[in-house]
Design a protein around this motif. Structure first.
Motif, PDB file in Angstrom:
ATOM      1  N   VAL A  44       0.838  -1.207   0.000  1.00  0.00           N
ATOM      2  CA  VAL A  44       0.000   0.000   0.000  1.00  0.00           C
ATOM      3  C   VAL A  44       0.871   1.254   0.000  1.00  0.00           C
ATOM      4  O   VAL A  44       0.580   2.223  -0.719  1.00  0.00           O
ATOM      5  N   SER A  45       1.956   1.248   0.759  1.00  0.00           N
ATOM      6  CA  SER A  45       2.856   2.392   0.798  1.00  0.00           C
ATOM      7  C   SER A  45       3.526   2.631  -0.554  1.00  0.00           C
ATOM      8  O   SER A  45       3.609   3.771  -1.027  1.00  0.00           O
ATOM      9  N   VAL A  46       3.996   1.567  -1.180  1.00  0.00           N
ATOM     10  CA  VAL A  46       4.654   1.709  -2.487  1.00  0.00           C
ATOM     11  C   VAL A  46       3.660   2.211  -3.533  1.00  0.00           C
ATOM     12  O   VAL A  46       3.965   3.140  -4.295  1.00  0.00           O
ATOM     13  N   LEU A  47       2.481   1.620  -3.571  1.00  0.00           N
ATOM     14  CA  LEU A  47       1.485   2.046  -4.554  1.00  0.00           C
ATOM     15  C   LEU A  47       1.018   3.479  -4.296  1.00  0.00           C
ATOM     16  O   LEU A  47       0.867   4.267  -5.241  1.00  0.00           O
ATOM     17  N   GLY A  48       0.782   3.819  -3.046  1.00  0.00           N
ATOM     18  CA  GLY A  48       0.332   5.175  -2.720  1.00  0.00           C
ATOM     19  C   GLY A  48       1.365   6.233  -3.055  1.00  0.00           C
ATOM     20  O   GLY A  48       1.044   7.263  -3.661  1.00  0.00           O
ATOM     21  N   ASN A  49       2.614   6.002  -2.667  1.00  0.00           N
ATOM     22  CA  ASN A  49       3.664   6.981  -2.961  1.00  0.00           C
ATOM     23  C   ASN A  49       3.937   7.078  -4.454  1.00  0.00           C
ATOM     24  O   ASN A  49       4.179   8.164  -4.983  1.00  0.00           O
ATOM     25  N   THR A  50       3.875   5.953  -5.154  1.00  0.00           N
ATOM     26  CA  THR A  50       4.062   5.986  -6.606  1.00  0.00           C
ATOM     27  C   THR A  50       2.927   6.749  -7.278  1.00  0.00           C
ATOM     28  O   THR A  50       3.171   7.530  -8.212  1.00  0.00           O
ATOM     29  N   LEU A  51       1.704   6.558  -6.809  1.00  0.00           N
ATOM     30  CA  LEU A  51       0.560   7.286  -7.362  1.00  0.00           C
ATOM     31  C   LEU A  51       0.694   8.785  -7.129  1.00  0.00           C
ATOM     32  O   LEU A  51       0.467   9.582  -8.051  1.00  0.00           O
TER      33      LEU A  51
END
Length: 106
Positions: A44-51
């Motif tokens: 979730v952290s990787v996807l959120g920060n990438t978004l």
């Protein structure tokens, strides 16, 4: 295992250990099951920060200093989590409580 001392001048010597032993995670019951939760939080952290980074990069209206700062925070959070979470997963799954000095310094 101690590293050889490094001389820093006249009478100054700097010594550091080869690794640190993490002892705070040893008494947690069912510690092997926490990796699922930690892995979920990491994804979730990787996807959120990438978004967030992609939205700021792709939208020209978001090129103000405020959003540049948010982009930088997302970038630092992404790489901080990428450095920390795999080591914690290693501790949980394979019971390796040591962390090398240079990794801890990083």
């Amino acid at each position: 295992m101690m590293q050889p001392p490094v001389s820093l001048g006249k009478n100054i010597t700097f010594m550091h250990p080869a690794y640190f032993i993490i002892t705070g995670l040893s008494g947690i019951p069912n510690i092997r099951h926490y990796y699922v939760f930690l892995f979920f939080v990491y994804i979730v952290s990787v996807l959120g920060n990438t978004l967030v980074m992609a939205l700021i990069y792709l939208d020209p209206k978001l090129r103000t200093p405020k959003y540049v700062a948010v982009f930088n925070l997302a970038f630092v959070d992404l790489f901080g989590n990428t450095a920390l979470v795999p080591k914690v997963l290693d501790i949980f799954l394979f019971n390796h409580p040591q962390i090398p000095y240079n990794d801890c310094l990083t």
